[in-house]
Design an enzyme around this catalytic site. Sequence first.
Site, PDB file in Angstrom:
ATOM      1  N   GLU A  44       0.842  -1.200   0.000  1.00 17.83           N
ATOM      2  CA  GLU A  44       0.000   0.000   0.000  1.00 17.83           C
ATOM      3  C   GLU A  44       0.881   1.256   0.000  1.00 17.83           C
ATOM      4  O   GLU A  44       2.031   1.215   0.461  1.00 17.83           O
ATOM      5  CB  GLU A  44      -0.898  -0.023   1.252  1.00 17.83           C
ATOM      6  N   GLU A 193     -12.670  -2.478   2.106  1.00 20.30           N
ATOM      7  CA  GLU A 193     -13.321  -2.189   3.396  1.00 20.30           C
ATOM      8  C   GLU A 193     -14.442  -1.158   3.197  1.00 20.30           C
ATOM      9  O   GLU A 193     -14.460  -0.088   3.820  1.00 20.30           O
ATOM     10  CB  GLU A 193     -12.289  -1.750   4.447  1.00 20.30           C
ATOM     11  N   GLU A 318      -6.283  -9.315   3.611  1.00 18.74           N
ATOM     12  CA  GLU A 318      -5.472  -8.646   4.637  1.00 18.74           C
ATOM     13  C   GLU A 318      -5.453  -9.530   5.865  1.00 18.74           C
ATOM     14  O   GLU A 318      -6.508  -9.843   6.421  1.00 18.74           O
ATOM     15  CB  GLU A 318      -6.030  -7.261   4.974  1.00 18.74           C
TER      16      GLU A 318
END
Length: 513
Positions: A44, A193, A318
């Site tokens: 990320e 998310e 994740e």
Amino acid sequence: MKKPLFTLAFASMALVASAQTKVTVNADQGKHQISRHIYGHFAEHLGRCIYDGFYVGESNTKIPNKNGVRLDVVAALKKLKVPNLRWPGGCFADTYHWKDGIGPKAKRPKIVNTWWGGVTEDNSFGTHDFLNMCELLGTEPYLAGNVGSGTVQDLTEWVQYVNFEKDSPMSSLRQQNGRAKPWNVRYWGVGNEAWGCGGNMKPDYYANIFRQYSTFMNPKVGDERIFRIASGASDNDYNWTETLMKNIPNTLMEGLAMHHYSVLSWGEGKKGSATQFPDEEYFKTMQQALLMDELIEKHSAVMDKYDPEKKVALIVDEWGGWYNVEPGTNPGFLYQQNTMRDAVLAGATLNIFHKHCERVRMANLAQAINVLQAVILTKGDKLLLTPTYHVLEMYNVHQDATMLPVAVKSDDFTFEKEKLPAVSVSASRDKAGKVHVSLVNIDPTKPQEISVDLKGLNATAVTGRILTSGNVHDHNTFENLNKVKPVAFSGAKLSGNTLTVTLPPVSVAVLEL
Ligand code: AHR
């Protein structure tokens, strides 16, 4: 009375080994493949993962690089056989506008990374940089699309930009920017998310949004079908999974995500130290790690209701341990050290993924470099391999192998009145016919005597490697890079169909038969 510290009791380990754990490896029952994609990683735009981690810039003359990508990182990751790499987030993905990261670098706009430290992002690492880096690493890209603050058109144009061969506005733009052939990216996340940083959406609302985005993503990647991954549940939010499975047809969704971190508490500064953790925190981290089994079991049961043929994959994109940042570092950068606790966490989690490989067909450890449970830490031109790195390297023999079901009756690892199974095991047969058995002992004080019944296997020899260290807090530092590293393992003995293994406290072993 309080139990003695794990580390003190550990000194007397040789005296307390007990033949408590019984394992059966059903070598005659292998049916499902362990997809190599469960060994995926995550990169990320967060802290020093991309900048300083993967990428140091084309003009850097101190750190050897190719087009700005560190060559020491490339060499280390190639040994892991990284099957896929997720980018550019995480939470960052839903703020990312891919057109900011293409074209001449000097002309790219600057943005603020609002989720991670509020730092200025100069977009010098963009789509071409990432996809070319994946080619260098020999890994498949997994692009996370912006749904939270993007548009359907943005995402469909990104798909066209990276995947369309023939003439089109976006393929011409790609060619103008120096890339003739498409990269053919198969894996696409449609938001991240969505229940939180991706837009605080309710599941029904997101299910509709997903259907809309997915409809306009060209379903063809070369001769293959695109793999669209819906933003999935956090931990035990089974209602999220249920709502998405009920409302999204499997013609639009190939994968459904789920995130689970082994964290003590989400409170600010309450996650505990990555290296100086007391016994109780160690035990709770293990509880959280082993919870993955129950989470997958229950999410899978929901998915089975709507998709008994298991067409939609569960993607744990994740996972990993999450602690307080290292003292003195930017709290928004999530930089943490990595100890033997993380090594056993990784081994036990991979064993769980193997067990559920029929449904879990991809997973991504968070994150690859300098962030959370990293496999690599960097400091200037120095590079450190963490204990987690070594586990992933030892375990890569399971990639694309046939999972052999195991039954484990484990001794307990106890803390005060609570207990967990001390030993976890998984096994597979690779394409060359070799059987690998991976064993983890999470008990930091007691070695385990393990008797393994190899059903349906005529093994003639056993070899192996082990990762262990004198203390559960042990880790590698830039001053001592090799404190924790795998060594040859001589603690496994074969007699007929029975394997007897003495596994030291807090250790991970991979055996080859
Ligand atoms: O991995 C760090 C963050 O954790 C990711 O950006 C987000 O998806 C999750 O909450």
